[in-house]
Write a protein that holds these residues in place. Structure first.
Motif, PDB file in Angstrom:
ATOM      1  N   ASP A  85       0.832  -1.203   0.000  1.00 38.03           N
ATOM      2  CA  ASP A  85       0.000   0.000   0.000  1.00 38.03           C
ATOM      3  C   ASP A  85       0.870   1.258   0.000  1.00 38.03           C
ATOM      4  OD1 ASP A  85      -2.314   1.457  -0.097  1.00 38.03           O
ATOM      5  OD2 ASP A  85      -2.668   1.406   2.068  1.00 38.03           O
ATOM      6  N   ASP A  86       1.828   1.280  -0.892  1.00 32.49           N
ATOM      7  CA  ASP A  86       2.771   2.392  -0.961  1.00 32.49           C
ATOM      8  C   ASP A  86       3.119   2.626  -2.429  1.00 32.49           C
ATOM      9  OD1 ASP A  86       4.296   4.373   0.182  1.00 32.49           O
ATOM     10  OD2 ASP A  86       5.349   3.038   1.558  1.00 32.49           O
ATOM     11  N   TYR A  87       3.849   3.700  -2.703  1.00 31.74           N
ATOM     12  CA  TYR A  87       4.222   4.002  -4.089  1.00 31.74           C
ATOM     13  C   TYR A  87       5.474   4.881  -4.066  1.00 31.74           C
ATOM     14  CZ  TYR A  87       3.693   4.866  -9.064  1.00 31.74           C
ATOM     15  OH  TYR A  87       3.922   4.904 -10.416  1.00 31.74           O
ATOM     16  N   PRO A  88       6.417   4.636  -4.984  1.00 28.94           N
ATOM     17  CA  PRO A  88       7.690   5.363  -4.887  1.00 28.94           C
ATOM     18  C   PRO A  88       7.634   6.831  -5.333  1.00 28.94           C
ATOM     19  CG  PRO A  88       7.729   3.795  -6.720  1.00 28.94           C
ATOM     20  CD  PRO A  88       6.438   3.575  -5.985  1.00 28.94           C
ATOM     21  N   ASP A  89       8.393   7.660  -4.615  1.00 27.99           N
ATOM     22  CA  ASP A  89       8.655   9.035  -5.042  1.00 27.99           C
ATOM     23  C   ASP A  89       9.932   9.112  -5.859  1.00 27.99           C
ATOM     24  OD1 ASP A  89       6.512  10.328  -3.483  1.00 27.99           O
ATOM     25  OD2 ASP A  89       7.679   9.627  -1.756  1.00 27.99           O
ATOM     26  N   ILE A  90      10.843   8.182  -5.562  1.00 29.64           N
ATOM     27  CA  ILE A  90      12.139   8.179  -6.242  1.00 29.64           C
ATOM     28  C   ILE A  90      12.418   6.748  -6.706  1.00 29.64           C
ATOM     29  CG2 ILE A  90      14.608   8.699  -6.035  1.00 29.64           C
ATOM     30  CD1 ILE A  90      13.987  10.432  -3.613  1.00 29.64           C
TER      31      ILE A  90
END
Lengths: 430, 430
Positions: free
Chosen positions: A252-257
């Protein structure tokens, strides 16, 4: 919270992602040089037919054949995505760090993802032998493996400066039945010219590609396989990023970098292209960083048409390049030592989607930073993957300064078990 | 049919299996020798408290602490079970062959399963350092890793005959921060006696155990960890067989023959004990085969009380033994070179539940057979695991003769990436 996520077998992606139709402008096609015979018309004599089709495909999604899916499972896919909880604590960073484990591979790297596909297509087309080049040796090992598994012979031309210090990787290729030559070698006409002048010539990936192409070109039962740079190779590798996206959903997350090391681009592309697709199609704000070596900072070169190989056998590709006959000092992360970068990634870099950082040739900072990862997360990155780790740690330390809770995703493209002499040379371990 | 099965994270076993209450007769307890101080009363000074409790537990199921479960996930559990479809074809056997992939491990072997548990308990008890012995180096690497991950220091005494040829494994232990000594070493009183007589003494696991015990015994902040033989070690390893059982359910199959290599017994026990439990409790008809080396065919020794170490620091254990001061020639599969076998497995062998086969000291047959596995399935077994592969292939070839469709399960306890000089030495690869 669990520090690992993986997919059920039913959830493993069954299509590769081809970013070409989603690019911000049309991809400049390969072209012939002004003089000499047409390289483009010669491609069907050099390449596997289905790979050539894929190279020019504009379909967004391409089905992974069932036979290749079976091979992916046999090679241990899906590969877990880990949250680097121990590393985060050690760095005292508010960033959330995630790494993909392409090191869970029979030969120790992501290279098997395209090696298996290429050998499967080659076998179906009736070829009996594959030829190739290799730099770090990860690609040569992967193709040796894929050829053995699918019942093909395999000939590898290996950049001599690396061939000389990776005895164990050489043994592994031989154990899998491959025929391996230090490049430049006396067994091709082009190689022999350089070899006769200097039998200890360091070699380069560009030279080894020329040798592999010549060797397959003169044998109708052989075909040539390339481990990076080309569109279809990057597309086969998108299985990495596609799995990673589904695993991020589990977290339940998603990358910024999104970070990975880059030489020709197969690892960076395989990991980043599905996320670049999100950036292009869904407007996701993601920072992409390609980690390089200063000896081969090709993304800081010129964006122009150049040959992919030293001997000018290939068509010219529009790419960031240092020049196809550039001299580049050997490094331990030798998989990053290539003069050019994939046309797809070059275009995206040109349009401002990809940042880059290049680390000094002595590699001390890179390996010392990788040691922090080894001490906390316990996995041994390949020298090339150590560049990804180093870059990810630097970004996490920036978050410590700024207090930003960024999500950092990086790919450990391979393990370093066969590259320990490199760690010893740089870090001076007893 | 898919050639791989794995478990959802929710299905990973959360308890270890302790076979002691299910044994066909009570397990003979450790005892003191007739002369000298009590070794048994000294155990609390040498061992981790919780491990000592587990060593004498009669509970059938013991909960894996949440902290250890997290570490298992970080170490890449669950590990897939593969159907060896390519190998079956190559052998032209009607047998169905399955192998468990314990090589998917940060240090390359199953040894992390108990190393992580022991370090987690040691840390909780307030220790700051762990000491140990290692033969093949798999256990020493695993403990170095587990210590690093849990924040402990680690000291390893490594049998010199192996220390001398596994430079890369030594580098890995150092990369993880461990302090490593070739054994016999000058840093313990007992080691120094042997070292002064012969600084090139080959060493043995029994000698290295004595050194590790002495080193922890003199430091109240240190505790000793053993990588095999003992009940609690085998119990921690049952995670292997328990996962395998659930994976066989996914395949809707069940083994007729369970095979693994054996030295002290941690790999064989971890893989086979859950199936032995089925044989004892449910009357399942399974043939168990332990693959050994003729240089250390301990299961063909005498079933009697003997010391676990050379210097007689440990209590005496009722086990199959070649004598605790036996001379055993170095081999490349050095993890099999130990004079005794786990008391649990010794009792089961004594009662007729375990067959054994011992392969010649030159290891040629073993490595050549393993090469067939590498060429077909693509994974590189550790030298020790090559014995399991060899035995499995021999059983599959028997099925070809008899036409029986037996189901053969074997465990690849580790990978051989750090052991390539061994393959080169035996197979003469270029």
């Amino acid at each position: 919270m669990r520090s690992m996520a993986n997919l059920k077998l039913d959830d493993v992606p069954t299509q590769w992602y081809n970013i070409v139709p989603d690019l911000p402008e049309p991809l400049p096609p390969p072209k012939d040089p002004e003089k000499g015979p047409s390289r483009i018309q010669n491609l069907p004599n050099l390449m596997i037919g289905e790979c050539l089709n894929q190279e020019f495909s504009k379909e967004r999604w391409i089905d992974i054949p069932g036979g290749v899916m079976d091979l992916y499972l046999k090679a241990g896919r899906p590969r877990p995505l880990f949250r680097a909880t121990n590393l985060e604590k050690r760095l005292d960073t508010p960033a959330r760090m995630y790494y993909k484990s392409e090191f869970f591979s029979p030969t120790g790297s992501h290279k098997v993802n395209t090696a298996l596909a290429q050998c499967w297509y080659a076998k179906r087309q009736g070829f009996e032998r594959v030829t190739t080049e290799t730099g770090a040796g990860q690609w040569g090992t992967a193709l040796s493996y894929a050829a053995a598994i699918t019942g093909l012979k395999c000939t590898v031309f290996w950049v001599r400066s690396v061939y000389n210090w990776k005895k164990d990787r050489l043994s592994l290729m031989k154990l899998m039945g491959a025929d391996v030559h230090a490049s430049p070698s006396p067994v091709t006409e082009f190689g022999k010219k350089l070899y006769d002048k200097n039998p200890e010539h360091d070699g380069s990936l560009g030279i080894a590609i020329s040798e592999g192409l010549e060797d397959s070109g003169r044998d109708p039962k052989a075909t040539y396989c390339l481990g990076s740079v080309l569109n279809h190779v990057l597309m086969h590798q998108t299985i990495i990023g596609l799995e990673t996206q589904k695993q991020f959903e589990i977290f339940d997350d998603y990358p910024d970098i999104v970070i990975s090391c880059i030489g020709g681009g197969s690892n960076f592309g395989g990991f980043a292209l599905p996320f670049l697709g999100d950036a292009l199609k869904k407007g996701k704000k993601i920072k992409f960083i390609a980690a390089q070596s200063q000896v081969a900072a090709n993304l800081q070169g010129k964006y122009e048409y150049d040959f992919a190989d030293y001997a000018e056998i290939t068509p010219m590709l529009k790419m960031y390049t240092l020049g196809h006959q550039a001299d580049m000092k050997p490094i331990k992360g030798d998989g990053l030592r290539y003069h050019g970068s994939s046309p797809i990634l070059s275009l995206l870099r040109h349009k401002g989607f990809i940042d880059t950082i290049a680390y000094p040739a002595d590699e001390k900072h890179v390996f010392e930073t990788a040691k922090i990862f080894i001490e906390t997360e316990g996995w041994l990155p390949a020298p090339e993957s150590a560049y990804s780790v180093c870059c990810a740690i630097e970004e996490a330390l920036k978050c410590r300064e700024s207090g930003e809770k960024k999500v950092i995703a990086f790919n450990i493209s391979g393990h370093g078990f066969l590259d320990m002499p490199g760690y010893r040379a740089v870090l001076g371990l007893g």
